[in-house]
Design an enzyme around this catalytic site. Structure first.
Site, PDB file in Angstrom:
ATOM      1  N   ASP A 515       0.824  -1.205   0.000  1.00  0.00           N
ATOM      2  CA  ASP A 515       0.000   0.000   0.000  1.00  0.00           C
ATOM      3  C   ASP A 515       0.860   1.257   0.000  1.00  0.00           C
ATOM      4  OD1 ASP A 515      -2.700   1.255   0.431  1.00  0.00           O
ATOM      5  OD2 ASP A 515      -1.677   1.973   2.234  1.00  0.00           O
ATOM      6  N   GLU A 568       1.018  -0.596  -5.139  1.00  0.00           N
ATOM      7  CA  GLU A 568       0.033   0.457  -5.367  1.00  0.00           C
ATOM      8  C   GLU A 568       0.837   1.755  -5.482  1.00  0.00           C
ATOM      9  OE1 GLU A 568      -3.556   3.065  -3.470  1.00  0.00           O
ATOM     10  OE2 GLU A 568      -1.794   2.428  -2.357  1.00  0.00           O
TER      11      GLU A 568
END
Length: 849
Positions: A515, A568
């Site tokens: 993330d 990401e």
């Protein structure tokens, strides 16, 4: 004196606990099992505890007798062997403990009758003060048994005790009370014996093993690796490990706190009072250690840390592998007993490189997918549902422990502990095992970018910035009110790299979706001029974060064949999925990820789809631009949770027009997405066109699929389409085999803006094609000519493989029946072409018949 065997009864009772203990429930069910003593020590039966006011019962109890309802019994569900997989050299565990085993002491001048010990020299005032204040670095040098002139000095720290008696060599010798819970005496022995302590309280006596008679349970090789920041199995060295050490069952507690003046273990086994349980410092590594006999699985614990300024803070274990259910915050001693049954999956998951394999991902927020279900209940439902839909993988939003459910798991405090909201770590293993046995891979969201500021967790853990950067401007995350990790510190980098491998090895996960990578890579991320400082080369790149990501990816891929890491990353950083040893034009080696989320494709394509069809021709390039950079990285096309929450609307609701047009657009868009180069990810609820935004409070609107609901067929039709998309996709190598090379794609017509049509070919490694046409206009186009290639040097017929306008999906049923024979009419630069009927707002796939 007659020795008695220890009782083998294991009563289970519900025990009251102090209501003021932070992070712990008011009751706990504890199974108490006496430790089997293997040393030649005479044991004395404890007297019944009858006092009305309970006294703390210390850990290490070999046997206790308690009045009904008495709190504080030691936890003793323990491992009987050293932890598996912990075979670093030099570790001192079990019968092969490092250093000589102490044997029975020999009397200096014949038998000594039961009675008091000889007076011991007074403890140095400074040492005494530091010990009682919890700031002594070497408590084992003051407590326990030590040879002195005239015998063996034995000193114990047992707060609230009225007496302490040494049981050794068949005799019992009472120690002198020195005040403040200290007891001491000199036994007239020539060597240190094996012994136990009989600790007397007003309510009775408790026989315990002395934690301060044990050698360190962590070896020099572990400490060397920790100091270098290269301990790839850090979870086997730090934290709480149930084990057998020097023949005694207990738990080894270790914690990294280099700035601490002292550290003590507190838990439900000592009434959360660590006065009698100081840990020892293991040299310059900053690691503190204490082995506590008879403390085992299920025990709650934290660390009481004396900061550099002398104040104290009580912290959860950063390496805890199990934690209490939030909002409680204590760590829990645990060991795995799960027996994996996914051997076939694990043996073959790496047979084909992920970028050359089908990969369609169903993204799930476990707590809200079926609210109220635990890991084991989910294991009975999730694999079957995902298998029915045909997804190859699930991606689980963060499952690491986090205090605030509204963060969806993206603000982690327990990086090594699956959240207890849905069960134990073994329950989570059971879920992963079930998914694997159903043929479904498991990707978990991993959050190494930041952590929350909770004062019981990582923030200024030992009184100074430790896990976070020492520069406040570097430490504070500007967007989320959290703290960023100090990637330049070797121990912090080790903590995170080992954590990545931990999830892969301990829980058999098949991928890590990392993330917020962009927030890690740039020093000026969300910061204005003057709020950040350039790197040593004058640039904005966070060189420490780059090095960390490269090390993490290299380590994960080396240790775990078949695992994929996914970034990401929302910027144009060069080389996210390039190998770490390949230096790019910017002077950096690749970050080493396997795949990257294509945030540009997601943003552009959703912008196009949100326009009324009459206006889409002016935004046609938003659907074609992704092919300009499609092969710069290995991409995943994500329609994730972030796109269907916080006012962004659900996928079907983003579409314009009436309900029929919205569903048709939704279906056509999914058809375009599955045909576009790249892997696919779809968030839960979007597979059946849920109209409302996702909420972690109630999850997907499953009632839309209830047959009693009037529009159930509309939603079930979309779900049926998703299942068929996945089925055709998996059976058609042209859609995934050459996702990352330009030879796998060819435009037929990328410029039909007036018609709102996109037509392209996908090719597999053998050159076999699939023709995809997406028509984003609400009219039927008859006799629409499309150029087609020869197949294997000859002209062949084409048949529909999938049509999102089919009646079974809720469409109007416009289709192209039967095999379609090409005509010798030039179109789109090809000598042969087909005349097609294009359904309204639909995607059609054709393949050679």
């Amino acid at each position: 004196m007659t020795a008695r065997k220890p009782s083998r009864k294991s009563p289970t009772r519900t025990e009251a606990r102090p209501s003021t203990t932070p992070g712990t429930p008011t009751t706990a069910t504890t199974a108490t099992t006496p430790t089997a003593l293997t040393t030649p020590v005479a044991l004395t039966t404890s007297t019944a505890l009858t006092a009305s006011a309970p006294k703390p019962v210390p850990s290490g109890a070999a046997r206790t007798t308690t009045a009904p309802g008495r709190p504080g019994a030691p936890t003793a569900r323990t491992r009987t062997t050293a932890p598996s997989g912990s075979g670093a050299q030099g570790r001192s565990t079990g019968e092969d403990a490092e250093g000589p085993r102490v044997g029975p002491g020999r009397l200096l001048d014949g038998p000594v009758p039961d009675g008091p010990a000889l007076d011991a020299p007074a403890l140095d005032a400074a040492d005494r003060g530091r010990l009682l204040a919890g700031e002594h670095h070497a408590p084992h040098g003051l407590l326990g048994a030590h040879p002195v002139e005239g015998g063996v000095l034995l000193r114990a720290l047992r707060p609230c005790a009225e007496s302490v008696t040494v049981l050794a060599d068949g005799v019992r010798t009472e120690l002198r009370e020195d005040g403040d819970g200290l007891f001491s005496g000199v036994l007239p022995l020539s060597s240190v014996p094996e012994y136990t302590l009989l600790v007397g309280y007003g309510s009775g006596d408790v026989e315990v093993h002395d934690p301060y008679r044990f050698l360190p349970a962590l070896g020099e090789f572990d400490l060397h690796l920790i100091g270098e920041g290269r301990h790839e199995e850090l979870w086997t060295a730090l934290g709480a490990w149930p084990m057998v050490h020097q023949g005694i069952t207990g738990t080894r507690f270790t914690v990294w706190a280099p700035n601490a003046r002292g550290v003590r273990v507190v838990g439900d086994f000592n009434f959360w009072d660590g006065t009698g349980f100081p840990m020892r410092s293991l040299g310059s590594t900053g690691v503190w250690e204490l082995f506590l006999p008879a403390v085992g699985e299920g025990a709650l614990y934290k660390f009481d840390i004396c900061r550099p300024d002398g104040s104290h803070t009580v912290r959860a274990d950063p390496m805890a592998r199990h934690a209490e259910v939030p909002p409680a915050t204590a760590s829990i001693v645990t060991a795995s007993h799960h027996r994996w049954r996914d051997e076939e999956w694990m043996a073959h998951r790496g047979d084909r490189p992920v970028h050359e394999a089908p990969l369609s991902v169903y993204e799930v927020h476990l707590p809200s997918w079926r609210p109220g279900l635990g890991y084991r209940e989910l294991a009975a439902q999730l694999p079957a549902y995902v298998s029915e839909l045909g997804f190859t993988h699930v991606e689980l939003m963060p499952v690491a422990e986090h205090p605030f459910g509204g963060s969806w798991g993206y603000q982690v405090t327990g990086f090594y502990a699956p959240t207890s909201r849905m069960g134990t770590p073994d329950d989570f293993r059971y879920l992963v095992d079930a998914l694997h046995r159903a043929g479904i891979g498991v990707i978990v969201d991993w959050v190494p970018a930041h952590f929350p500021r909770d004062d019981w967790a990582l923030a200024e853990f030992d009184g100074r910035p430790l896990y976070e950067h020492s520069d406040p401007s570097r430490a504070a995350h500007p967007d989320w009110g959290t703290l960023e990790f100090d990637y330049g510190r070797t121990e912090v980098r080790n903590f995170l790299v080992a954590n990545a491998t931990y999830w892969c090895e301990e829980f058999h996960v098949d991928g890590l979706r990392v993330d917020a990578v962009a927030s890690m890579l740039y020093l000026d991320y969300s910061r204005e001029d003057g709020q950040w400082s350039p790197n040593e080369h004058g640039g904005r790149e966070n060189l420490d974060a780059v090095a960390f990501l490269q090390e993490m990816n290299a380590t994960v891929y080396r240790r775990n064949p078949g695992v994929v890491t996914i970034a990401e990353e929302s910027t144009a950083w060069n080389g996210v999925t390039r190998a770490t040893h390949h230096v790019g034009p910017d002077g950096f080696g690749g970050l080493g990820f396997g795949l990257k989320w294509n945030m540009g494709w997601m943003h552009d394509s959703l912008t196009y789809m949100s326009k009324e069809p009459v206006h889409r021709k002016y935004h046609h390039n938003e659907m074609t631009f992704s092919m300009v950079y499609a092969y710069s990285e290995n991409y995943v096309l994500p329609i994730s949770h972030d796109e269907v929450v916080h006012g962004k609307q659900a996928l079907v609701t983003k579409m314009p027009g009436d309900w029929w047009q919205r569903r048709a657009d939704h279906r056509a868009y999914l058809g375009f997405m599955w045909a576009h180069p790249g892997k696919q990810l779809l968030f839960m609820g979007q597979e059946f066109a849920q109209g409302s935004e996702w909420s972690e409070g109630h999850g997907p609107d499953w009632w839309l699929l209830d047959p009693s609901y009037g529009a159930e067929a509309d939603h079930r039709g979309v779900r049926t389409l998703v299942g068929d998309l996945n089925a055709v996709y998996a059976a058609t190598p042209a859609l995934w085999q050459r996702d990352t090379v330009p030879e796998g794609f060819d435009w037929v017509d990328g410029g039909a803006a007036e018609d709102n049509v996109l037509a392209f070919l996908r090719y597999d490694a053998e050159g076999s094609p699939l023709l995809a046409l997406s028509h984003f206009s609400p009219v039927v186009r008859h006799e629409y000519r499309v150029g087609v290639p020869e197949v294997a040097g000859r002209t062949v017929s084409w048949v529909e493989a999938l049509n999102t306008d089919a009646v079974r999906y809720g469409g109007s049923g416009v289709h192209n029946p039967g095999p379609l024979k090409p005509e010798a009419v030039t179109a789109h630069g090809r000598p042969d072409s087909l005349l097609l009927t294009l359904p309204p707002l639909a995607t059609v796939w054709l393949r050679p018949g």
